[in-house]
Structures are given as structure tokens and as C-alpha cells.
Design an enzyme around this catalytic site. Structure first.
Site, short mmCIF file in Angstrom:
data_model
loop_
_atom_site.label_atom_id
_atom_site.label_comp_id
_atom_site.label_asym_id
_atom_site.label_seq_id
_atom_site.Cartn_x
_atom_site.Cartn_y
_atom_site.Cartn_z
N ASP A 112 63.44 27.63 16.96
CA ASP A 112 64.23 27.16 18.22
C ASP A 112 65.06 28.61 18.38
OD1 ASP A 112 62.69 25.02 18.01
OD2 ASP A 112 64.26 23.66 16.79
N GLY B 123 65.27 23.79 22.40
CA GLY B 123 64.42 24.36 21.45
C GLY B 123 63.44 22.94 22.27
N ASP C 46 59.35 23.36 23.47
CA ASP C 46 57.88 24.27 23.75
C ASP C 46 56.92 24.07 23.67
OD1 ASP C 46 57.89 23.31 21.46
OD2 ASP C 46 58.53 24.38 19.84
N ASP D 121 56.98 29.50 43.31
CA ASP D 121 58.65 29.78 43.45
C ASP D 121 59.35 30.64 44.58
OD1 ASP D 121 61.40 28.56 42.09
OD2 ASP D 121 62.27 30.84 41.91
N GLU E 89 57.06 26.66 47.48
CA GLU E 89 57.90 25.95 47.33
C GLU E 89 58.66 26.48 48.65
OE1 GLU E 89 62.12 24.98 45.09
OE2 GLU E 89 61.25 26.69 44.85
CA CA Z 1 60.78 24.59 18.85
#
Ligand code: CA
Length: 626
Positions: free
Chosen positions: A146, A166, A168, A333, A362
Site C-alpha cells: 500500500d 491500495g 492492486d 489511450d 480511445e
Molecule cells: Ca495494496
């Protein structure tokens, strides 16, 4: 004495250079034999490296050219890797000009990977259903990453939508079964490469190292494991790639190879975001310049892809990730803003090595002509022809919003869908366009349709039965709602149940309300049916002009036919089935089974009653086959 001094200096220099050599960076860090393109350009970064000459002694590998640039800390080495070259390790020796100092860097050419003789890279097509998620906001599967020392955005704060939360790659890995259960066949995560930016780094679009997974998301090795795990569960992987801009903390921006590495202005100049300048026959050079070369944001320098070393760097990086991890598709992107010729070269290079790869860009533009300009189209005599296979179909997204939110008329209500799809003649292959009801930048679909469950079902049915590649943003399945402001943070909320101490867990049936489960089941029943439906994935589309606000179309091939009937209006509509003669009577079709409810609709009455705000996708049974 003088002699001793020289020796001392030499020892000192060797020491210094060894220390610097330890910090040497070569991109790509390794490569493969057996690539169709036999050339490779190594970007070498080390203090004063341009004063050194590289040599390689390895059978089949030749140095074609050593390129020096403005900044002495870079060397770009052109290699030729002949067809007969065997995989293996060797050293690149760097020898200083003049005083014979040398150092070496270990390099490896790996064999291209195959699994059971079949390439593991599968491609993404209209047979797929894509699930889009933002890893920071999906699930925190590893709390030990984190906060990572050495990263600039050092805290997590779930109360702030601008901070990292946090989430992942491990969190996504932990929920692949959940994703797969919905009938999804491909996962698109927003970028997971390093974004070591001081603030708002959670979104991933300000890359600071193209070759490294952000340590807060995991590691390169974990990413490879994630792709393999997804493949083992029948899920493909789409990588979100960004070539237009980088984060201003990118290592090569802080010490640029040359001044023209990024576009520079006297004062901060933002892109106009007005794509028209690229094809407008009346456009000014200054509009074209600011559109393409203006920065996307203050902390996002605009890359100059006309610099050949940068262009090669970006293209090789793309190839590297595909071969290294086994990626199936690319979502590019901000396709409109980089140099379009560069993007064509990128597509060519990718499809040369991986012809099966799915690629969509995009193109957040307004207008069919605008959108089709940026993708393979059927226009002739255009000064520029895009090689992009598919786009994120914003035009169909706008049409869907209008179809469900405006009263029926010549150009409104369901006529928007009909008119939009009639324009498909402009695309080389409209089935490569990606459909969506919302995404991580847009107001949630459920909010846009004023939280009307009937309209939600109509929208979901359209998404999963129209042409193209359907894609769904996480949360749609549990009716996530909110409107997006300019920064869109309101639609980037955490998946409930994905984070430690979450009170509600929407990953499981028990954590969803009855209402949410109804939506979840509707969606997953339809999507799971679609997975094996030839008509819905690769069949033709035949649509009928709406006259009262209804919308009727068929998806069909020689094996299967699906009739979709919709009535987004508030009044009952009687359909005269004779109008659909070529799809029903001429094929001796007597009935259709509703894919979701299993109820049978009989066609013997020549009339079908559509209730207000209703939808049905019917698999047509043929006489003699029932
Ligand atoms: Ca994490």
C-alpha cells in the site's frame, strides 16, 4: 610521483565508472530471437555513456550503428539479430574513447514463448466481452504494498477520491472467478505501469517508467502471473497503453535525450482537444499544432513521437510487454493526440509480430466522420489513412443515451440507434469497434437513465446483442451510480468488498440487494449466453427502421438467429410481424425463446405486443428443428 598520480587517476576513474555502470539502464532490458523484425534499438542510459563505444561478441548479433544524441548520458545502439541467432546471454562491453576503460552489461535474447506449440496470445474480437476496472479502486489484495518507500505519493487515504486506495493486481487476481462468472471474457485494467507522481497518481495515465509495473500495484513478475492466471480461466488481457504523454516525474523527462523529446512552448500550452484540426480542410496550422503538441495537462508533458529514437522506444516497449506477459489486446489511450503516422507505424509493428492481437483506440470525439477518420475506414483519397483496427465507439454511446433519454422522433429515441448503425458503411469493419454504456471518465449509465431498471435492461441488452465488442465498466453489474465531473473522480469509487474491513461485499450474492441481484443475474445470463452464441458474436446484423419508437433487429448466421425487440417508450406498441418476413416467415420460424427468462414467444399471430419500456432477445426456433 607523476606516474603514481596517473595510476591513481586511472583507479579513481575505473571506480567511478564501475559505480556508474551499476546504474546503467538499458531498455529493453532483454529481447527475443525469432522476431519478424530483425532489428533492435537499445536505449542506453548512464552518466557520460556517449564517450564509450559498445561492442558485442555473440553469433548472429551485429551492431549496425551507434547513435549519439544531444545528451551525453544516452546512446542508442542499432542491432541486427539474424534469423539464425540462438537464444542466450552475452555481454555488451563499453569501452571509453581514449583511456581504455571498460565495463560490461549482461544482456539476454530469450526464445519466443509458445504454450503447447500454440501461441498464448489470443487476440480480442467481437467474440469477447470486456470488463474495465481501475486496479487502485477494485481490490486491495496485498496490503504490504500500500505504501512503498521511495514513491512520491506516499499515503493511502480511502476517504479521498484523489488519493491512492491500495488496490492492486493481486486484488484483481483474487477476483478472476467473480469476473469470469459474469460471462466476461477479457479484462481491461487502466494502466498499471509506474506512476511515481506526487499527487493523483492512482489513475495510472501519467507514466514514469514504461518498463515497470508500479510497485503499489505489484511487480512485473506478478503481472506475468496475472496474465497466465487470467488465461487459465478463459479470460484475455487488454493492456491500456499511453503514448501521447508521460508524467513529469518520468526518468527520461528529468534528463531528456534531446530538447525535442517532448513538445515545448514558451509558456504552458494545453491541447485544444479539438480533433477537427486534423482533417478539417479549412484548418489552420496553429490549430493543428496546439491540438497535437499542446500538453494534456500541466504535469503531463506531450511526447514528440516524430523523434525517431522516442518512436522506436515506444514501439519496442509495446512489443516487449506483449511478448513478455502474453497480452491479448491493446487499448490505446488518447489516440487522437499523438502523431498519427507514428501510431500507424506502431500498429504495423505490433501486427507484424502478433497478427492476432486486438487493438482499439480511445477516440473521444463527436461525429461519425470524426470518429471514422481515426480508424480503418472506406474513404478514398484521404491524405491520411488510419491503420487502427477499432475505436471506443463514442458515437454509439451518445446514441444509446439519446435512445433511452429522449422521446421518439425523426432523429431521437430509438431512431438514434437505427441512424447511427446505418452509418456503419464508413468503417472497414464496425465489428472491431468497442461498445460501452459508460466508462471510468463518464457518468454512470444507471444515473444517466435516471435509475430506471427497465431502461437499464434495454441498455444492457443492446450492449450485448448489437455488433462490435461490448465492454462494461466495473460496478454496472450492481447498478453503481453517480455523475462524473470534469475530473471524473466520482465514478472511480471502490468496489465494495474489495478492501480490508469493508462492511458490504458485492462480490457475493449475499452482499448484493435483491434488486442488485436481479440486475446481476440479467446481465450474466445474457453475457454467458453470448459467449457461445455465433449469431451474437460473429453473426450479421439486420435492423429495421423504427416507426413508433420500437427498435427491432436480428443477429444471424447459418446456424442461429436472435431477434431483439425493444420498446423504450412509455406506450404499448404492436409489431406487425409481416415486416420481418425475411427473418421469420421465409425461414419458417414459429417461435422464439427469451434468452433471459426462458419464456416462449409464438409468432403465429402475425402481431407481437411490446409492453412499455420492455426488451426481449429471442433465440429463434426453426420449424423442423424444434
Ligand atoms: Ca495494496
Amino acid at each position: 610521483m607523476k606516474h603514481a598520480k596517473i595510476i591513481f587517476t586511472l583507479v579513481w576513474l575505473v571506480t567511478v565508472f564501475s559505480a556508474k555502470a551499476a546504474e546503467m539502464r538499458i531498455d529493453p532490458a532483454f529481447w527475443w530471437t525469432g522476431m519478424k523484425n530483425s532489428t533492435l534499438q537499445l536505449c542506453v542510459y548512464s552518466n557520460g555513456i556517449s564517450n564509450f563505444t559498445p561492442t558485442i561478441h555473440y553469433a548472429g548479433v551485429t551492431i549496425l550503428k551507434i547513435n549519439k544524441v544531444e545528451n551525453a548520458n544516452y546512446l542508442f545502439i542499432d542491432l541486427k539479430i539474424s534469423e539464425s541467432t540462438l537464444p542466450g546471454k552475452f555481454k555488451i562491453i563499453f569501452t571509453s574513447t581514449g583511456n581504455n576503460l571498460s565495463s560490461s552489461y549482461p544482456y539476454e535474447l530469450k526464445p519466443r514463448s509458445k504454450q503447447d506449440g500454440i501461441t498464448r496470445i489470443q487476440g480480442v474480437t467481437s467474440k469477447d466481452f470486456i470488463y474495465l476496472l481501475m486496479p487502485d479502486r477494485f481490490s486491495n489484495g496485498d496490503t504490504s504494498n500500500d505504501v512503498v518507500v521511495g514513491t512520491t505519493d506516499e499515503t493511502i487515504d480511502r476517504r479521498s477520491l484523489k488519493a491512492r486506495h491500495g488496490g492492486d493486481i493481486q486484488g484483481v487476481l483474487n477476483h478472476l472467478d467473480y469476473i469470469q462468472s459474469m460471462g466476461v471474457t477479457a479484462v481491461w485494467m487502466t494502466p498499471v505501469t509506474e506512476n511515481n507522481q506526487p499527487f493523483e497518481s492512482y489513475h495510472g495515465y501519467a507514466i514514469t517508467d514504461y518498463y515497470k509495473i508500479d510497485p503499489r500495484h505489484g511487480s512485473n513478475e506478478l503481472f506475468v502471473n496475472y496474465v497466465a492466471a487470467a488465461h487459465s480461466k478463459g479470460l484475455k488481457v487488454v493492456q491500456d497503453v499511453v503514448y501521447n504523454h508521460i508524467g513529469n516525474e518520468h526518468w527520461f523527462y528529468k534528463d531528456m535525450p534531446s530538447k525535442d523529446w517532448v513538445h515545448q512552448f514558451d509558456k504552458f500550452t494545453r491541447s485544444t482537444y479539438k480533433d477537427m484540426a486534423l482533417f478539417d480542410p479549412h484548418a489552420s496550422d496553429s490549430d493543428r499544432n496546439v491540438l497535437s503538441h499542446g500538453w494534456f495537462d500541466k504535469h503531463m508533458p506531450d511526447l514528440n513521437q516524430r523523434n525517431v529514437f522516442l518512436a522506436t522506444y515506444l514501439i519496442q516497449n509495446t512489443l516487449w510487454w506483449i511478448e513478455y506477459a502474453g497480452i491479448d489486446g491493446l487499448r490505446i489511450d488518447t489516440w487522437v493526440y499523438p502523431d498519427l503516422e507514428f501510431e500507424n507505424n506502431l500498429i504495423k509493428a505490433v501486427l507484424l509480430e502478433f497478427p492476432q492481437l486486438g487493438i482499439y483506440g480511445e477516440t473521444w470525439v463527436q461525429g461519425i466522420a470524426n470518429q471514422s477518420y481515426f480508424v480503418q475506414n472506406n474513404y478514398v483519397n484521404l491524405p491520411f489513412q488510419s491503420m487502427l483496427p477499432g475505436v471506443t465507439d463514442f458515437q454509439l454511446y451518445y446514441a444509446t443515451q439519446d435512445a433511452l433519454n429522449t422521446d421518439f422522433g425523426w432523429e431521437s429515441g430509438s431512431a438514434r440507434w437505427y441512424r447511427m448503425l446505418a452509418n456503419d458503411f464508413v468503417y472497414k469493419d464496425p465489428n472491431r469497434n468497442v461498445l460501452f454504456l459508460d466508462n471510468h471518465d463518464l457518468s454512470r449509465f444507471y444515473s444517466v437513465i435516471k435509475e430506471d431498471d427497465s431502461k437499464w435492461k434495454i441498455g444492457i441488452t443492446f450492449l450485448l446483442t448489437s455488433r462490435g465488442i461490448p465492454s462494461m465498466y466495473t460496478g454496472t453489474e450492481y447498478l453503481s451510480h453517480n455523475f462524473a465531473s470534469l475530473s471524473a473522480i466520482e465514478v472511480r469509487q471502490d468496489f465494495p468488498g474489495g478492501f480490508p474491513k469493508d462492511q458490504i461485499n458485492k462480490f457475493v450474492k449475499e452482499g448484493r440487494s435483491v434488486h442488485e441481484n436481479e440486475a446481476f443475474n440479467y446481465l450474466s445470463t445474457l453475457a454467458n449466453f453470448r459467449k457461445t452464441s455465433s449469431a451474437l458474436t460473429t453473426g450479421k446484423l439486420m435492423q429495421y427502421a423504427p416507426f413508433e419508437g420500437e427498435y427491432v433487429y436480428f443477429r444471424y448466421d447459418s446456424n442461429q438467429s436472435v431477434m431483439v425487440v425493444m420498446n423504450p417508450t412509455n406506450k404499448e406498441i404492436k409489431l406487425d410481424l409481416n415486416r420481418y418476413y425475411e427473418q421469420i416467415k421465409s425461414k419458417n420460424v414459429r417461435s422464439g425463446i427469451d434468452i433471459v427468462t426462458g419464456t416462449i414467444a409464438y409468432f403465429d399471430k402475425e402481431e407481437l405486443i411490446l409492453k412499455p419500456k420492455s426488451v426481449a432477445a429471442l433465440v429463434l426456433g426453426m420449424r423442423g428443428k424444434e
